[in-house]
Design a protein around this motif. Structure first.
Motif, PDB file in Angstrom:
ATOM      1  N   ILE A 503      14.186  -2.042   8.084  1.00 28.73           N
ATOM      2  CA  ILE A 503      13.992  -2.702   6.793  1.00 28.73           C
ATOM      3  C   ILE A 503      13.702  -1.651   5.736  1.00 28.73           C
ATOM      4  O   ILE A 503      12.826  -0.795   5.920  1.00 28.73           O
ATOM      5  N   LEU A 504      14.421  -1.707   4.622  1.00 32.41           N
ATOM      6  CA  LEU A 504      14.160  -0.856   3.462  1.00 32.41           C
ATOM      7  C   LEU A 504      13.832  -1.749   2.273  1.00 32.41           C
ATOM      8  O   LEU A 504      14.426  -2.816   2.113  1.00 32.41           O
ATOM      9  N   VAL A 505      12.890  -1.311   1.461  1.00 33.14           N
ATOM     10  CA  VAL A 505      12.477  -2.081   0.279  1.00 33.14           C
ATOM     11  C   VAL A 505      12.544  -1.175  -0.933  1.00 33.14           C
ATOM     12  O   VAL A 505      12.040  -0.046  -0.907  1.00 33.14           O
ATOM     13  N   PRO A 512       2.611  -7.045  -5.876  1.00 30.91           N
ATOM     14  CA  PRO A 512       3.044  -7.453  -4.529  1.00 30.91           C
ATOM     15  C   PRO A 512       2.932  -6.324  -3.504  1.00 30.91           C
ATOM     16  O   PRO A 512       2.671  -6.580  -2.322  1.00 30.91           O
ATOM     17  N   LEU A 513       3.120  -5.066  -3.945  1.00 29.76           N
ATOM     18  CA  LEU A 513       2.985  -3.934  -3.027  1.00 29.76           C
ATOM     19  C   LEU A 513       1.560  -3.843  -2.496  1.00 29.76           C
ATOM     20  O   LEU A 513       1.331  -3.545  -1.318  1.00 29.76           O
ATOM     21  N   LEU A 521       1.418  -5.121   6.379  1.00 31.16           N
ATOM     22  CA  LEU A 521       2.878  -5.177   6.484  1.00 31.16           C
ATOM     23  C   LEU A 521       3.517  -3.900   5.952  1.00 31.16           C
ATOM     24  O   LEU A 521       4.595  -3.485   6.413  1.00 31.16           O
ATOM     25  N   TYR A 522       2.834  -3.259   4.995  1.00 29.08           N
ATOM     26  CA  TYR A 522       3.341  -2.000   4.436  1.00 29.08           C
ATOM     27  C   TYR A 522       3.491  -0.950   5.546  1.00 29.08           C
ATOM     28  O   TYR A 522       4.510  -0.264   5.638  1.00 29.08           O
ATOM     29  N   GLU A 523       2.479  -0.840   6.426  1.00 28.19           N
ATOM     30  CA  GLU A 523       2.530   0.129   7.519  1.00 28.19           C
ATOM     31  C   GLU A 523       3.579  -0.274   8.556  1.00 28.19           C
ATOM     32  O   GLU A 523       4.247   0.576   9.152  1.00 28.19           O
ATOM     33  N   ALA A 527       5.832   3.411   5.417  1.00 27.56           N
ATOM     34  CA  ALA A 527       5.720   3.900   4.045  1.00 27.56           C
ATOM     35  C   ALA A 527       6.975   4.627   3.597  1.00 27.56           C
ATOM     36  O   ALA A 527       7.365   4.579   2.423  1.00 27.56           O
ATOM     37  N   GLU A 528       7.673   5.303   4.552  1.00 30.75           N
ATOM     38  CA  GLU A 528       8.881   6.048   4.204  1.00 30.75           C
ATOM     39  C   GLU A 528      10.066   5.137   3.914  1.00 30.75           C
ATOM     40  O   GLU A 528      11.114   5.603   3.453  1.00 30.75           O
ATOM     41  N   HIS A 529       9.891   3.822   4.144  1.00 29.18           N
ATOM     42  CA  HIS A 529      10.978   2.868   3.913  1.00 29.18           C
ATOM     43  C   HIS A 529      10.823   2.113   2.593  1.00 29.18           C
ATOM     44  O   HIS A 529      11.541   1.140   2.347  1.00 29.18           O
ATOM     45  N   PHE A 530       9.878   2.544   1.760  1.00 25.72           N
ATOM     46  CA  PHE A 530       9.700   1.963   0.417  1.00 25.72           C
ATOM     47  C   PHE A 530      10.213   2.962  -0.615  1.00 25.72           C
ATOM     48  O   PHE A 530       9.854   4.150  -0.573  1.00 25.72           O
ATOM     49  N   PHE A 531      11.028   2.491  -1.554  1.00 21.27           N
ATOM     50  CA  PHE A 531      11.653   3.360  -2.558  1.00 21.27           C
ATOM     51  C   PHE A 531      11.488   2.742  -3.940  1.00 21.27           C
ATOM     52  O   PHE A 531      11.445   1.517  -4.087  1.00 21.27           O
TER      53      PHE A 531
END
Length: 579
Positions: A503-505, A512-513, A521-523, A527-531
Motif C-alpha cells: 500500500i502506498l499513500v 488524517p495523518l 496504522l501509519y506503522e 512510514a516509507e510508503h507515505f509520500f
C-alpha cells in the motif's frame, strides 16, 4: 469581568443614553414579564423577579454589551409542562440545574458549537412554540371559565372547545381593544411604548365601563406583592436531579440557543462582536441565582435586546438600569397590577407568538422538499403534539441522519492513470482500455467517516480487476478520517498486505495523518510508503513491480512500459512531483 472591553471608549455622555435605553426597555419588559409568567403557569410577579435578577446578572457577567435577559416566549411550553408535571418548586430546581449546565457549557467553550444546530431544527421548534403560545391564549381572549390546563396540545384544544359555551363578551371586547391598539397605534405613534399602552387602556376601559365583569390578575392570582422576595435555597436531592435532568437540559439548551441568537442579532445591528462562551457563563449565573428568589428560567430576549439598541444603548449599564426600573416599578406600583384583565394580556402574547413563528422561513424550507423539510416538519409536529424535549432530540437525530446521507454521496473513489502526454492522472486512460495488472491508482475525494467508511472499502474492492502488486491511494482531498474510517482502511490494508501487496499513500494532510499515527496504522503501512506527492509514490511503485510480468503485458499503462519490456532502466526524474 464587569469593566471589560464592553466599556471600550465609554464616556460620561454615554451614561444618559444608557439610562434612557434602560427605562425604555424596562417599560417594554414589565407587561411581557407578567404575561410570560402567567402563560408558563406561575404567578405574574415571578416573571418580574426574573426580569430584575437575570437582567442585572447577565448585564454584569454576560458576553454582549447590549443583551437584555429575562423570561421569554420560547420558554413557555417547557416551563408550563414542568409546572403541570412536577410543580412550581421543582421548576425552580430544574432552572437551578439548567444554570449550572450553562455555566459548564461556558467553561468548556461549548458556545461555539451551539451554532451548528441545524436551522431546520430551530425553526421547527420555534414555530411549534409559537403555535402553543397562541393557542394557549384563546381561553383568556374569550374569557372562558373552568378551563383546566392539560399537558398535551390536543387535550387543551378539546378542553377549550368543551368550555367555549362559557365565553365572556366583555373579555372579547377587552382583548379586541388591546389587539387593535397593538396593530394600529405603532403606525400612527411609533415611539409610544405600545405594550404598556395595550395594557393600560383596556384596563381603564374595563374598570370604568364594566367593573367585575372580567377576570383580572387580582382575581386569578391574588394581586402582586409590593416587596422583593426573600432568598430561599431549593431542596435539591439526588432523586430530584434524576427526575428533572431532562427538562433542565432542554431549558439549558434552549436558553443557550436563544441567548446566542439574540447576541448575534445584536452584533448584526451594531457591528460589534459578542463573546459566546462568556455569554453562556453569564446566562448560567443568572439562572442559578434567579430561582433562589423565586424567579423562573431566563434567557436573552431578542425583541428587548433590539429595543435596547434602537433606544441608544451604549453599554451593559442599560441592562442594569432596565432591571432597576422594573424593581422600582414593582416596589411602587405593584398593587395596581391586580386590576389588569387577563384578556388584555392575551393579544400581547398572541402577537409575540406571531412574531416568533418564523412563518416565511418555515414555508421556504418546506418548499425545498429536501431532508431539511422532513426535519422541520417532524420537529414542529413533535413540539406541538408531544413536547419540546422529544422534538429537539428527534429533530437533531433526523438532522444528523440527513447529513450523513448527504455526506455519503460526497465521497468519490476513482480509478486513474497518468495521461501519456502530460503525466497528469485521469480516469480517461482507464476508460480507454489502458490498465496495469500490477499497479492500481485510486483518487479518494471526500471525508472518510462512519457514514461512508463501508462504502469506501466496497468501492475499492469492487473496482479492483485483479489483486495488484501495488495499490496507490491518492488522499490529498480527504479532510478527515474518524475511527470507523480508520478501521475500514485498516481492514483493507490488512487484506491487501496478507496477499503480498504493498500500500502506498500520497498527499495525505496533517489531520488524517495524525489519526493514522495514533492508531498505529501509519506503522503498519510503513512510514516509507507515505509520500507528499503522487510522482515519487509512483516512482517507488514502479521499482518494486515484477518486470517479467511487464514483458507479457499488452496494456502499456505507463510510458515506462516499453522500456520495461526491453529491461531498460528508467529515470527517477521522469515523473514530476506535481502529478
Amino acid at each position: 469581568m464587569f469593566f471589560d472591553d464592553r466599556f471600550h471608549k465609554y464616556q460620561l455622555g454615554d451614561l444618559k443614553k444608557d439610562v434612557t435605553a434602560g427605562i425604555t426597555v424596562g417599560i417594554v419588559a414589565i407587561p411581557l414579564a407578567m404575561a410570560f409568567a402567567i402563560a408558563s403557569g406561575v404567578k405574574p410577579e415571578y416573571g418580574l423577579y426574573t426580569t430584575i435578577i437575570a437582567g442585572l446578572l447577565v448585564a454584569l457577567f454576560g458576553g454582549s454589551r447590549y443583551q437584555i435577559a429575562g423570561p421569554t416566549g420560547a420558554f413557555i411550553p417547557i416551563l408550563l409542562a414542568v409546572v403541570l408535571q412536577y410543580g412550581y418548586k421543582n421548576l425552580l430546581i430544574a432552572g437551578f440545574m439548567a444554570g449550572i449546565l450553562l455555566i459548564l457549557m461556558g467553561i468548556f467553550k461549548i458556545g461555539s458549537l451551539i451554532k451548528y444546530i441545524p436551522r431546520s431544527v430551530t425553526i421547527g421548534f420555534t414555530s411549534g412554540i409559537a403555535v402553543i403560545i397562541f393557542a394557549g391564549q384563546i381561553a383568556n381572549f374569550f374569557g372562558l371559565e373552568n378551563v383546566e390546563k392539560k399537558e398535551y396540545f390536543h387535550e387543551n384544544m378539546i378542553e377549550i372547545i368543551r368550555q367555549f359555551h362559557s365565553f365572556n363578551v366583555y373579555s372579547v371586547i377587552t382583548a379586541l381593544i388591546g389587539l387593535l391598539i397593538i396593530i394600529f397605534v405603532p403606525k400612527l405613534f411609533p415611539k409610544v411604548p405600545i405594550l404598556l399602552v395595550a395594557l393600560f387602556i383596556p384596563t381603564m376601559i374595563a374598570i370604568l365601563f364594566y367593573p367585575d365583569k372580567v377576570e383580572t390578575i387580582g382575581t386569578a392570582f391574588g394581586g402582586i406583592a409590593q416587596t422583593f422576595p426573600a432568598f430561599r435555597f431549593p431542596e435539591i436531592t439526588l432523586a430530584k436531579i434524576a427526575e428533572l435532568w431532562r427538562p433542565a437540559f432542554v431549558i439549558a439548551m434552549l436558553g443557550g440557543i436563544e441567548s446566542l441568537l439574540s447576541a448575534v442579532v445584536a452584533d448584526g445591528m451594531t457591528g460589534k462582536r459578542h463573546h459566546s462562551n462568556r455569554e453562556l457563563l453569564g446566562q448560567g449565573i443568572a439562572n442559578v441565582v434567579t430561582p433562589l428568589f423565586g424567579g423562573i428560567p431566563a434567557t436573552g430576549a431578542i425583541a428587548r435586546t433590539a429595543t435596547n439598541i434602537k433606544s441608544g444603548a451604549r453599554s451593559p449599564l442599560s441592562g442594569i438600569f432596565h432591571s432597576l426600573f422594573v424593581l422600582f416599578t414593582l416596589l411602587l406600583f405593584a398593587p395596581y397590577a391586580s386590576y389588569i384583565p387577563l384578556a388584555s394580556m392575551a393579544p400581547i402574547l398572541m402577537v409575540v407568538a406571531w412574531n416568533m413563528s418564523e412563518q416565511k422561513s418555515f414555508a421556504h424550507i418546506l418548499k425545498m422538499r429536501t431532508g431539511d423539510s422532513v426535519v422541520l416538519a417532524v420537529t414542529f409536529l413533535l413540539t406541538v403534539f408531544v413536547n419540546l424535549t422529544v422534538a429537539v432530540e428527534v429533530g437533531l437525530l433526523l438532522a444528523m441522519l440527513s447529513f450523513i446521507k448527504r455526506m455519503s454521496g460526497v465521497l468519490e473513489v476513482e480509478k486513474v492513470l497518468p495521461k501519456s502526454h502530460n503525466k497528469q492522472v485521469s480516469p480517461d486512460p482507464v476508460e480507454a482500455g489502458r490498465d496495469c495488472p500490477q499497479i492500481e491508482i485510486y483518487t479518494i475525494d471526500g471525508p472518510l467517516f462512519f457514514g461512508v467508511a463501508d462504502k469506501f472499502e466496497k468501492m475499492l474492492t469492487r473496482t479492483m480487476r485483479e489483486k495488484p502488486k501495488v495499490l496507490l491511494l491518492r488522499m490529498k482531498h480527504v479532510p478527515i478520517i474518524d475511527a470507523t474510517g480508520e478501521a475500514n482502511l485498516a481492514s483493507l490494508v490488512a487484506d491487501f498486505q496478507k496477499q503480498g501487496g504493498t500500500i502506498l499513500v500520497s498527499g495525505m494532510s496533517e489531520e488524517p495523518l495524525e489519526v493514522l499515527k495514533k492508531s498505529g496504522l501509519y506503522e503498519r503501512i510503513g512510514a516509507e510508503h507515505f509520500f507528499s506527492h503522487t510522482g515519487p509514490a509512483l516512482q517507488y511503485g514502479l521499482k518494486i513491480i515484477n518486470y517479467k510480468t511487464c514483458k507479457s503485458c499488452r496494456f502499456y499503462a505507463f510510458s515506462e512500459c516499453a522500456a520495461f519490456k526491453e529491461q531498460k532502466a528508467f529515470s527517477r526524474e521522469q515523473y514530476s512531483e506535481q502529478i
